[in-house]
Design a protein around this motif. Structure first.
Motif, short mmCIF file in Angstrom:
data_model
loop_
_atom_site.label_atom_id
_atom_site.label_comp_id
_atom_site.label_asym_id
_atom_site.label_seq_id
_atom_site.Cartn_x
_atom_site.Cartn_y
_atom_site.Cartn_z
N ALA A 456 0.82 -1.21 0.00
CA ALA A 456 0.00 0.00 0.00
C ALA A 456 0.85 1.26 0.00
CB ALA A 456 -0.92 -0.01 1.21
N LEU A 457 1.95 1.26 0.76
CA LEU A 457 2.81 2.44 0.84
C LEU A 457 3.91 2.44 -0.22
CD1 LEU A 457 3.26 2.60 4.73
CD2 LEU A 457 1.75 4.01 3.31
N LYS A 458 4.09 1.28 -0.89
CA LYS A 458 5.11 1.14 -1.94
C LYS A 458 6.50 1.43 -1.40
CE LYS A 458 1.93 2.15 -5.73
NZ LYS A 458 1.65 3.01 -6.92
N LYS A 459 6.76 0.90 -0.22
CA LYS A 459 8.10 1.01 0.37
C LYS A 459 8.24 -0.11 1.40
CE LYS A 459 6.83 4.29 4.03
NZ LYS A 459 7.14 5.61 4.65
N ASN A 460 9.48 -0.41 1.74
CA ASN A 460 9.76 -1.47 2.68
C ASN A 460 9.63 -0.97 4.12
OD1 ASN A 460 10.30 -3.53 0.82
ND2 ASN A 460 12.40 -2.80 0.54
N LEU A 461 9.07 -1.82 4.96
CA LEU A 461 8.93 -1.52 6.38
C LEU A 461 9.54 -2.65 7.18
CD1 LEU A 461 5.16 -0.41 6.42
CD2 LEU A 461 7.15 1.10 6.40
N THR A 462 9.81 -2.36 8.44
CA THR A 462 10.25 -3.38 9.38
C THR A 462 9.08 -3.76 10.27
OG1 THR A 462 12.50 -2.49 9.39
CG2 THR A 462 11.89 -3.95 11.19
N ALA A 463 8.85 -5.06 10.43
CA ALA A 463 7.72 -5.54 11.23
C ALA A 463 8.25 -6.23 12.48
CB ALA A 463 6.88 -6.52 10.42
N VAL A 464 7.64 -5.90 13.62
CA VAL A 464 7.94 -6.60 14.86
C VAL A 464 6.80 -7.57 15.14
CG1 VAL A 464 9.38 -4.80 15.85
CG2 VAL A 464 6.92 -4.71 16.19
N ASP A 490 11.84 -5.36 25.04
CA ASP A 490 11.12 -5.05 23.82
C ASP A 490 11.11 -3.55 23.54
OD1 ASP A 490 10.59 -7.71 23.52
OD2 ASP A 490 8.56 -7.63 24.33
N GLY A 491 11.07 -2.74 24.59
CA GLY A 491 11.13 -1.30 24.40
C GLY A 491 12.45 -0.85 23.77
N LYS A 492 13.54 -1.46 24.19
CA LYS A 492 14.84 -1.11 23.61
C LYS A 492 14.92 -1.54 22.14
CE LYS A 492 17.25 -1.53 28.05
NZ LYS A 492 18.31 -2.26 28.81
N ILE A 493 14.33 -2.71 21.83
CA ILE A 493 14.36 -3.18 20.45
C ILE A 493 13.58 -2.24 19.54
CG2 ILE A 493 13.60 -5.04 18.92
CD1 ILE A 493 14.13 -7.00 21.19
N MET A 494 12.38 -1.83 19.96
CA MET A 494 11.57 -0.94 19.14
C MET A 494 12.19 0.45 19.03
SD MET A 494 7.70 -2.04 20.31
CE MET A 494 6.96 -0.87 19.18
N GLU A 495 12.83 0.91 20.09
CA GLU A 495 13.52 2.21 20.05
C GLU A 495 14.64 2.19 19.02
OE1 GLU A 495 14.20 6.17 21.38
OE2 GLU A 495 12.61 4.77 21.94
N ARG A 496 15.39 1.13 18.98
CA ARG A 496 16.48 1.02 18.01
C ARG A 496 15.95 0.94 16.57
NH1 ARG A 496 18.35 -3.63 16.01
NH2 ARG A 496 17.35 -4.80 17.71
N LEU A 497 14.87 0.20 16.37
CA LEU A 497 14.32 0.06 15.02
C LEU A 497 13.70 1.36 14.52
CD1 LEU A 497 12.66 -3.47 15.36
CD2 LEU A 497 14.79 -2.90 14.17
N LEU A 498 13.07 2.13 15.41
CA LEU A 498 12.49 3.40 15.00
C LEU A 498 13.56 4.42 14.61
CD1 LEU A 498 9.51 3.90 17.49
CD2 LEU A 498 9.38 3.77 15.00
N ASN A 499 14.72 4.35 15.23
CA ASN A 499 15.81 5.24 14.84
C ASN A 499 16.38 4.88 13.47
OD1 ASN A 499 15.67 6.72 17.23
ND2 ASN A 499 17.05 5.30 18.31
N GLN A 500 16.11 3.65 13.02
CA GLN A 500 16.59 3.22 11.71
C GLN A 500 15.60 3.48 10.58
OE1 GLN A 500 17.57 -0.91 12.19
NE2 GLN A 500 19.23 -0.52 13.67
N GLY A 501 14.31 3.61 10.90
CA GLY A 501 13.32 3.83 9.85
C GLY A 501 11.90 3.56 10.36
N ASP A 502 10.97 3.47 9.40
CA ASP A 502 9.57 3.25 9.75
C ASP A 502 9.36 1.82 10.24
OD1 ASP A 502 9.11 5.83 8.95
OD2 ASP A 502 8.36 5.28 6.96
N LEU A 503 8.38 1.68 11.13
CA LEU A 503 8.13 0.41 11.81
C LEU A 503 6.63 0.13 11.82
CD1 LEU A 503 9.55 -1.87 13.48
CD2 LEU A 503 9.03 -0.50 15.52
N VAL A 504 6.24 -1.14 11.69
CA VAL A 504 4.84 -1.54 11.78
C VAL A 504 4.70 -2.57 12.89
CG1 VAL A 504 5.18 -3.28 9.96
CG2 VAL A 504 2.87 -2.55 10.56
N VAL A 505 3.65 -2.43 13.71
CA VAL A 505 3.42 -3.31 14.83
C VAL A 505 1.93 -3.62 14.92
CG1 VAL A 505 3.18 -1.39 16.46
CG2 VAL A 505 3.78 -3.66 17.32
N CYS A 506 1.61 -4.85 15.34
CA CYS A 506 0.23 -5.27 15.57
C CYS A 506 0.08 -5.52 17.07
CB CYS A 506 -0.09 -6.55 14.79
SG CYS A 506 0.13 -6.40 13.00
#
Length: 634
Positions: A456-464, A490-506
């Motif tokens: 939908a966004l036509k770009k790559n995302l990182t999924a947790v 888990d908070g540290k993992i998501m913090e690191r991934l958000l500093n690298q780019g966009d993130l998607v979570v369910c």
């Protein structure tokens, strides 16, 4: 409906008065005829005038009842004289058999319709025609204190065919081969009688199934049963006092549906024979547990006299040979034409909401639908493999039109055009501290949710993810990171991934098929400064791409096996997380609940407080984390 009243009188003005059987000495039935005709004339003006039976039907009933009464009078007189004078028991039995045969022959000559022939043993019977039990003017007062004994197949369900439910058992508990054997046996089921057909289906579906592992009756069948319940008969049952469900199906198939979702007090089904913990495909005799059932029905009735308040509801197509129907003072018989006119039970009228259900089949496997299903399977494997290769190998810009050509549809509603709410706008990126990425938060429908969001966004995302099979992680065309269920880590993992780019979570942590949202984990509220809620929904026609007890690595492949699967995504207004909020202004739970409510409003789903643990305890009997822990140590 037709009512059979076993010789009891009703004293209220609007109720039906059963005629008194006053035998005269001559036994010719003349006294009965005068009383019966007098009561018919008196009662015809004040009882259900809009639903009186045709005149020829009343006359035929008159002749029938007079013949039965006259024969019974002669029988009792002659039999009494023989036994008292001579003590000849054999002669008395012979006379009884002779007159009983005469009564049955007389009734079968008067009623040529075979539907009435199996009621020949009801010598004091009387039928009355009503469109529904609910049309009785006294139903509101009477049923609240009465016991309702109903036939599940004949009165509760709109469809009288049991084949779809046994096909679900064969497919979900036994696999494809067992289900295919059941489909091949369908012509034989059409040729044999109902009881023999039931035994054949039980043998095919249950032979060799482990009893402790059988959860189809709890996790799969209730959904299909509820979709087949008639709304009219459901309202009648809701007005009853004690409710007893009688069925020819095995107890393990109907018990959870009736007790948990319709709150039926007593369920009477067929017990299956078990050897060394496995079903052998044979049913126990129906009379073995009648005493226990009757004792359970006596609970709550003073002086153990529930017979005076019992009403039976069955069908013309089903026999009344179950002993529980002998306890009824009235029996209402449902016609097929009545059932065809019934409405399906609406979802909002369910006694208990159906939030979770399991199983792979999304369609009701009637005989024709099952034939179409097995015909489609060879093409489905090839099509799903082709779609999977397109998703993994080909870039998004090229794969989208190819997937659309194969029947897979993706509908995207763009985000609202407001300041700092568009996910791809450059202005939102310049206002983010330390160039943090956007956090996309969506409800969870299948394992393909993050992948379709990339389309939908036509770009790559990182999924947790909270739990994902190793095979799915290897085949995933996007980066996936497994969370540990430890809040700090888990908070540290998501913090690191958000500093690298966009993130998607369910944040639900597991999938939910029905229009409900599970509780959102509040961890994401502490991580992102700009949170973009995304409302996701799916539509399938044959197979569900999720499971609680099966192989999760096959979930994406089975979803892609559907002929025309579809995904819809709606991007909502961005929400500020705790990262950019002043201290104490709102809590992480407030943010999580707000995001959940916004997604629920967009989809029309109901928000709940249920969790992943609740789902797996209901569907699989475990907490849903054993496999995840085992895989984490590999």
């Amino acid at each position: 409906m037709y009512q059979w009243n076993q010789g009891r009188q009703r004293n209220n003005n609007n109720a039906y008065q059963q005629p008194r059987y006053d035998h005269n000495q001559s036994g010719d039935g003349s006294n009965y005829r005068s009383q019966y005709q007098g009561q018919q004339g008196a009662g015809s003006s004040n009882q259900w005038s809009n639903h009186n039976p045709p005149q020829f039907y009343q006359q035929e009933m008159d002749h029938r009842m007079m013949g039965i009464e006259a024969s019974l009078g002669k029988l009792s007189t002659q039999l009494g004289q023989v036994i008292e004078a001579n003590g000849q028991q054999d002669r008395g039995k012979a006379l009884m058999q002779e007159h009983a045969h005469a009564i049955t022959s007389s009734r079968s000559r008067q009623f040529t319709n075979p539907k009435f022939q199996y009621h020949a043993m009801l010598t004091h019977g009387k039928y009355r025609k009503y469109p529904c039990l609910a049309h009785r003017s006294d139903v509101q007062d009477d049923l609240s204190t009465q016991t309702l004994i109903f036939d599940v197949e004949g009165a509760l369900l709109k469809s009288s065919s049991l084949f779809p439910y046994f096909m679900l058992v064969a497919f979900e508990a036994g696999g494809l081969i067992r289900a295919f054997v059941l489909l091949l046996s369908y012509p034989i089921l059409c040729l044999v009688n109902e009881e023999m057909g039931l035994k054949i289906m039980v043998m095919i579906c249950f032979f060799g199934i482990k009893k402790d592992k059988f959860r189809v009756g709890t996790a799969v069948l209730p959904k299909f049963f509820l979709e087949d319940v008639g709304f009219e008969i459901f309202r009648v049952l809701q007005r009853g006092g004690k409710r007893v469900g009688v069925s020819n199906m095995p107890q393990v198939m109907i018990d959870s549906f009736l007790r948990d979702y319709l709150e039926i007090d007593v369920v009477v089904g067929r017990d299956l024979k078990v050897f060394c913990g496995y079903f052998v495909g044979l049913m126990e005799e129906r009379n073995n547990d009648n005493k226990l059932v009757l004792e359970e029905m006596q609970v709550g009735h003073e002086n153990n006299n529930f017979n005076d308040d019992a009403i039976g509801i069955s069908s013309f197509n089903n026999s009344l040979d179950h002993k529980l129907f002998l306890q009824c003072k009235e029996i209402y018989l449902v016609r097929r034409s009545d059932k065809r006119s019934w409405q399906h039970l609406p979802r909002d009228k369910y006694t208990k909401p159906l939030v979770f259900h399991d199983g792979r089949l999304a369609l009701r496997p009637a005989p024709l639908a099952s034939l179409v299903l097995f015909t489609w399977l060879p093409f489905a494997f090839s099509l799903a493999l082709f779609r999977l290769l397109v998703v993994i190998i080909i870039p998004h810009d090229i794969s989208n039109p190819i997937l659309t050509f194969t029947g897979l549809r993706l509908t995207v509603t763009p985000p609202p055009k407001t300041t700092n709410s568009t996910p791809s706008s450059s202005s939102s990126k310049t206002n983010r501290p330390q160039q943090r990425g956007l956090l996309y938060v969506c409800n969870h429908r299948t394992l393909l949710d993050p992948l379709f969001m990339c389309f939908a966004l036509k770009k790559n995302l990182t999924a947790v993810t909270y739990s994902l099979s190793r095979m799915s992680e290897i085949l995933a065309p996007i980066k996936t990171v497994r969370l540990t269920r430890d809040r700090d880590q888990d908070g540290k993992i998501m913090e690191r991934l958000l500093n690298q780019g966009d993130l998607v979570v369910c944040p639900e942590g597991t999938t939910c098929r029905e229009p409900y949202l599970l509780r959102f984990s509040p961890l994401f509220a502490e991580m992102g400064d700009n949170i973009v809620p995304v409302a996701v929904n799916t539509y399938v026609t044959m197979f569900y791409g999720t499971t609680a007890s099966g192989l999760k690595c096959l979930d994406p492949f089975i979803f892609l096996m559907n002929p025309l699967p579809s995904y819809t995504m709606e991007f909502l207004h961005a929400v500020s997380g705790l990262y950019t909020c002043p201290d104490g202004e709102k809590s992480r739970f407030d943010v999580a609940n707000h995001v959940q409510s916004e997604i629920g409003k967009a989809l029309g789903f109901e928000c709940t407080k249920l969790t992943r643990r609740d789902k797996y305890m209901i569907l699989a009997g475990n907490e849903g984390i054993a496999c995840t822990r085992l895989e984490s140590y590999k």
